[in-house]
Design a protein around this motif. Structure first.
Motif, mmCIF file in Angstrom:
data_model
loop_
_atom_site.group_PDB
_atom_site.id
_atom_site.type_symbol
_atom_site.label_atom_id
_atom_site.label_comp_id
_atom_site.label_asym_id
_atom_site.label_seq_id
_atom_site.Cartn_x
_atom_site.Cartn_y
_atom_site.Cartn_z
ATOM 1 N N GLU A 315 -4.151 11.639 -5.839
ATOM 2 C CA GLU A 315 -5.430 10.918 -6.441
ATOM 3 C C GLU A 315 -5.409 11.077 -7.687
ATOM 4 O O GLU A 315 -5.055 12.063 -8.551
ATOM 5 N N ARG A 322 -12.248 6.974 -7.528
ATOM 6 C CA ARG A 322 -10.888 7.827 -7.140
ATOM 7 C C ARG A 322 -9.948 6.816 -6.549
ATOM 8 O O ARG A 322 -10.414 6.070 -5.462
ATOM 9 N N ILE A 324 -5.622 6.277 -4.957
ATOM 10 C CA ILE A 324 -4.103 6.850 -4.795
ATOM 11 C C ILE A 324 -3.143 5.585 -4.603
ATOM 12 O O ILE A 324 -3.517 4.536 -3.891
ATOM 13 N N ARG A 330 -1.022 2.325 4.908
ATOM 14 C CA ARG A 330 -1.653 3.095 5.607
ATOM 15 C C ARG A 330 -2.450 2.269 6.786
ATOM 16 O O ARG A 330 -2.473 1.117 6.498
ATOM 17 N N GLY A 333 -8.164 3.244 5.624
ATOM 18 C CA GLY A 333 -8.551 3.390 4.238
ATOM 19 C C GLY A 333 -8.716 1.912 3.591
ATOM 20 O O GLY A 333 -8.310 0.957 4.316
ATOM 21 N N TYR A 416 -4.856 2.279 -2.959
ATOM 22 C CA TYR A 416 -6.179 2.490 -1.999
ATOM 23 C C TYR A 416 -7.070 3.157 -2.954
ATOM 24 O O TYR A 416 -7.109 3.889 -3.813
ATOM 25 N N GLU A 418 -10.293 5.485 -2.786
ATOM 26 C CA GLU A 418 -10.583 6.943 -1.918
ATOM 27 C C GLU A 418 -12.101 6.942 -1.744
ATOM 28 O O GLU A 418 -12.340 7.972 -0.887
ATOM 29 N N ASN A 419 -12.961 6.692 -2.388
ATOM 30 C CA ASN A 419 -14.299 6.781 -2.298
ATOM 31 C C ASN A 419 -15.064 5.352 -2.555
ATOM 32 O O ASN A 419 -14.659 4.537 -3.156
#
Length: 419
Positions: A315, A322, A324, A330, A333, A416, A418-419
């Motif tokens: 990350e 955030r 990645i 995946r 996500g 991706y 992440e938040n």
């Protein structure tokens, strides 16, 4: 004086609830507390008095003592709060006091499992509020901000006495021998509200003795009209988050509205999301239009970041988000984008350099500002678009560009959020 009808007429259940009453010790809130206390046994609810001492007057302790004595006699729990004088601001005292009071009430509700917060605003308060907001803004929504049923942080905020006059409450206290303390500062003319109360409203009542009833009709009619307008705005497309710093909406979504109606839409949206009333200039917010989009910004975050090295599968942060970067797609996500780059590339992330040229599929280069314009991203937001460099070459720009070169030794990469 009947208060039971308010709950029945509004279909608000009382049984087994916890009612928190904002109680100053004055005649209005003491009358409300007593009226509710008479219903406590019938409906088996918990009754709690929340008293906040603003420490603005030397005699404020008298209100605390009066409430404590009454509540002890009636078996009512009291929660006290104090606003220390060291926290009093040099200016904007009235607004700061109100904020401190509601923060205290919110805390009392949270700590005691309160279902409803009740205040003793009455019909004369409604008249004062309409006139105050008319003087300050003339915004009908603000003029109608005192409502019988509202919400505060998800909990019901109730004003069951809005159809009752101040005189009615005083008579109730005297007839039932309810103790109360008169706030001597209410007799001064140091605030706009007091000047209206002492001088303007009596003149208006001379012109029309039914002034309070006119105010009640006005409030109901404005409530009806604003609710209809709100429903129409709520049915329209709503802005979506963009780069975590703005909200974006296609201009075509509001094209059928007039300029004034569009302003009303944004005022409605701001109220719904931030609970702030704003003027026609949306003061405190920034509304941009660019390449067929509206962009609404509450506050531009300030962060300066030079391109920084990142590792695949680890990350990293950019601004308030955030991310990645991985080589395998995946199943879950939020995929922000994908691109190709050398298999063993060294990656860096950061803002796009000013004047940067981007490589096209045909081998030519294009100025980054052209790609930003094509994506409909205004200058003000371009620094917030995440750029990824592979071996010093730009291979991805958020919402704007991705490398489309096809050559041996290139691999697919997936970015991706992440938040």
């Amino acid at each position: 004086m009947q208060i039971e009808g308010f709950f029945k007429g509004s279909a608000i259940p009382l049984s087994d609830k916890t009612l928190v009453v904002a109680t100053s010790g004055g005649p209005d809130s003491m009358a409300l507390l007593d009226l509710l206390n008479q219903l406590k046994q019938k409906y088996h609810f918990q009754l709690l008095a929340a008293h906040f001492d603003h420490q603005l007057r030397p005699t404020s302790h008298c209100e605390s003592a009066t409430l404590a004595k009454y509540s002890q006699d009636k078996g009512i729990k009291v929660v006290d709060g104090i606003w220390p004088q060291r926290l009093h601001p040099d200016s904007g005292l009235e607004a700061a006091a109100r904020l401190a009071r509601y923060q205290f009430l919110d805390q009392v509700m949270e700590q005691n499992g309160g279902d409803y917060l009740l205040t003793a605003h009455h019909l004369d308060d409604l008249v004062e509020n309409i006139l105050l907001k008319f003087i300050r803004s003339g915004n009908p929504s603000e003029m109608n901000s005192l409502k019988a049923i509202g919400r505060m942080h998800g909990k019901l905020l109730l004003r069951p006495l809005l159809t009752v006059t101040k005189t009615d409450l005083l008579n109730y206290d005297r007839e039932n021998k309810i103790p109360f303390v008169e706030d001597e500062s209410n007799q001064e003319d140091d605030t706009q509200r007091n000047r209206l109360r002492h001088h303007i409203i009596p003149l208006l009542k001379q012109e029309n003795p039914q002034l309070t009833q006119s105010a009640l009709r006005f409030s109901k009619q404005v409530d009806l009209m604003t609710s209809q307008v709100a429903q129409s705005y709520a049915s329209l497309p709503q802005p979506t988050s963009f780069l975590a710093v703005a909200l974006r909406l296609p201009q075509s979504a509001l094209a059928h509205l007039s300029a004034d109606q569009q302003t009303g839409y944004w005022q409605y949206f701001i109220w719904q999301n931030w609970h702030r009333r704003v003027n026609d200039h949306l003061t405190g917010f920034e509304l941009l239009t660019y390449q067929g989009y509206f962009y609404l910004l509450k506050q531009r975050p300030t962060f300066t970041i030079a391109p920084a090295a990142i590792e695949l599968g680890h990350e990293f942060s950019y601004g308030q988000r955030r991310f990645i970067l991985v080589k395998q797609a995946r199943t879950g996500g939020h995929l922000l984008g994908q691109f190709v780059a050398p298999r063993a590339a060294a990656f860096k992330v950061g803002p796009l350099k000013q004047g940067q040229r981007l490589l096209l599929k045909n081998g030519h280069h294009v100025k980054s500002k052209k790609k930003f314009a094509q994506a409909g991203i205004p200058n003000a937001l371009r620094p917030y678009c995440l750029a990824i460099y592979a071996d010093q070459q730009v291979v991805f720009v958020e919402e704007t560009y991705r490398n489309q070169q096809a050559a041996a030794g290139l691999a697919e990469y997936y970015l991706y959020v992440e938040n």
